[in-house]
Enzyme design. Sequence first.
Site, PDB file in Angstrom:
ATOM      1  N   HIS A  27       1.211  -1.191   0.011  1.00 55.44           N
ATOM      2  CA  HIS A  27       0.075  -0.066   0.294  1.00 55.44           C
ATOM      3  C   HIS A  27       0.499   0.694  -0.119  1.00 55.44           C
ATOM      4  CE1 HIS A  27       0.547   1.317   4.583  1.00 55.44           C
ATOM      5  NE2 HIS A  27       0.497  -0.609   4.858  1.00 55.44           N
ATOM      6  N   ASP A  35      -0.083   4.702   1.703  1.00 48.59           N
ATOM      7  CA  ASP A  35      -0.128   6.113   2.353  1.00 48.59           C
ATOM      8  C   ASP A  35       0.585   4.776   3.327  1.00 48.59           C
ATOM      9  OD1 ASP A  35      -2.212   3.498   2.319  1.00 48.59           O
ATOM     10  OD2 ASP A  35      -2.972   4.074   4.205  1.00 48.59           O
ATOM     11  N   ASP A  90       5.808   1.517   6.630  1.00 47.40           N
ATOM     12  CA  ASP A  90       5.039   1.071   6.590  1.00 47.40           C
ATOM     13  C   ASP A  90       4.496   1.902   5.237  1.00 47.40           C
ATOM     14  OD1 ASP A  90       2.749  -0.520   6.661  1.00 47.40           O
ATOM     15  OD2 ASP A  90       2.371  -0.115   8.944  1.00 47.40           O
ATOM     16  N   GLU A 125      -4.946   2.228   3.473  1.00 45.71           N
ATOM     17  CA  GLU A 125      -4.986   0.735   3.927  1.00 45.71           C
ATOM     18  C   GLU A 125      -4.573   1.195   5.576  1.00 45.71           C
ATOM     19  OE1 GLU A 125      -2.714  -2.794   6.317  1.00 45.71           O
ATOM     20  OE2 GLU A 125      -1.970  -0.704   6.172  1.00 45.71           O
ATOM     21  N   GLU A 126      -4.039   1.617   5.884  1.00 39.52           N
ATOM     22  CA  GLU A 126      -3.727   2.482   7.627  1.00 39.52           C
ATOM     23  C   GLU A 126      -5.198   2.585   8.445  1.00 39.52           C
ATOM     24  OE1 GLU A 126      -1.514   1.191   8.340  1.00 39.52           O
ATOM     25  OE2 GLU A 126       0.358   1.828   7.395  1.00 39.52           O
ATOM     26  N   ASP A 143       3.826  -6.485   3.042  1.00 39.84           N
ATOM     27  CA  ASP A 143       3.287  -5.369   4.083  1.00 39.84           C
ATOM     28  C   ASP A 143       3.485  -5.897   6.010  1.00 39.84           C
ATOM     29  OD1 ASP A 143       2.508  -2.845   5.875  1.00 39.84           O
ATOM     30  OD2 ASP A 143       0.001  -3.739   5.164  1.00 39.84           O
ATOM     31  N   HIS A 163       4.315   3.242  12.694  1.00 39.37           N
ATOM     32  CA  HIS A 163       3.198   4.098  13.587  1.00 39.37           C
ATOM     33  C   HIS A 163       3.172   5.166  14.572  1.00 39.37           C
ATOM     34  CE1 HIS A 163      -0.098   1.142  11.733  1.00 39.37           C
ATOM     35  NE2 HIS A 163       0.699   1.617  10.358  1.00 39.37           N
TER      36      HIS A 163
END
Length: 481
Positions: free
Chosen positions: A76, A78, A115, A145-146, A169, A456
């Site tokens: 992904h 994003d 990520d 995705e997040e 991922d 994150h």
Amino acid sequence: MSVLEGLQPASVFKYFEDICGIPHGSRDTKKISDYLVQFAKKQGLRYVQDESNNVIIWKDGTAGYEDHAPVMLQGHMDMVCEKEADCTIDFTKDGLDLRLEDGIISAKGTTLGGDDGIAVAYALAILASDDIPHPPLEVVLTVDEEIGMLGAAALDASVLKSRTMLNMDSEDEGFFLVSCAGGCTSVAHLPVQREAKTGTALRLVIDGLQGGHSGAEIHKGRANANQLLGRVLYAMQKEADIALYQVQGGSKDNAIPRQAQADLVVEESQKESLYRIAEAQQKELRDEYQYTDAEITISLNEAEQSEWQPMTKESTQMVIDCLLNLPGGIVAMDPIMDHMVQTSLNMGILTSSEEEVRFSFCVRSSVDSQKVALVDRLESFIQAKGGTLENAGNYPAWEYRKDSPLRDTMVATYQKMYGKDPVVQGLHAGVECGLFSGKLPGLDCVSYGPDMKDIHTPKESMCVESVKRTWDFTLEVLKQL
């Protein structure tokens, strides 16, 4: 000047640095999607860009591989946009400020977006190469995705022929993911009433928490700032007649919140008792979380009067009740797989408006009935308080496949290259394999990736040597396929 110049594989780090220079937070993917389209045009490759900004790029197999079954490379585009309080980067306009130290890549004051920017970089480097043996490729790069795998959910998969998928991922080298939890986003809306009240305005701030990924790190016992806010406010409420103006905390459903705050009004004569409570609560929580969040900070300072009137006593009570009693963290462990979380939820975002307070949760479970039961539990509680619950971004669990030629090939390749067995496991966090498996019957997929830490969070980092080893491994797997 390039920060990553000279690193190997050069093409991978070149594309990764390009990606880091383009804003690509969730719901802000048009620029990165257009970059991928321009790449495909420059390489003379067939592509599709859909209305959601998902991009699919096709490339024929190399000599000797033309008639082999196609393989999908998937990730992904994003990233989770988190930053330190003093960081001035605007994620909608600015690129990341990359750092390289002792073989570790990070971004100053912000998340790195490894990520899943590294998956995009791997895919582009393969597509741009003319000397890497591979079968026909379908590179599928999704958006959002997040925030619930929205891009994968919207993708028209009817154009895809692959039934073998490498999902790049994951964040631990040598760990192959073969199943994952399903999930959804649940937002509780609690209406509040307001009335005039005089007194001293104060701002309560809870900060200094470690945070982390609400799936992959939910089992580590880290504190949730929004939930701690409820505890501290409840302790204050027992000693003083407080009225809330607003509460807020966290910014991503799938990130354990590191900071939360409340603005409140209290009688001047009760102010000093609240300062003592804040100090006592900080000591208590630092002791309680000494192994995970030893730097918890609770500050209380005078603030400007809010533009809103404070909430009524009843509304203040309901908000504190919700913060204190709405479930959070691990709900159930897997009875078969050791140390595997089966069901959890994370109160990732807390926001206020003049009319309501919103509590946003990332709900996860590898058992669909438990996911439904947990959402029902949220709905029952918030309805009892006069509120409502809305659900979105529902995605299925990815079930373990007993017969997996891809898994067998990857395990054998890893053993041959590194002389040891990889770890084959399930994951409590969600990956897009579940959605693709639902759209493409018979899909055989494995998720893997290089070593990354603290995703994150602004401490996110990625290991250069692991990126190189994972690249070499990927090329060998493609050769074997």
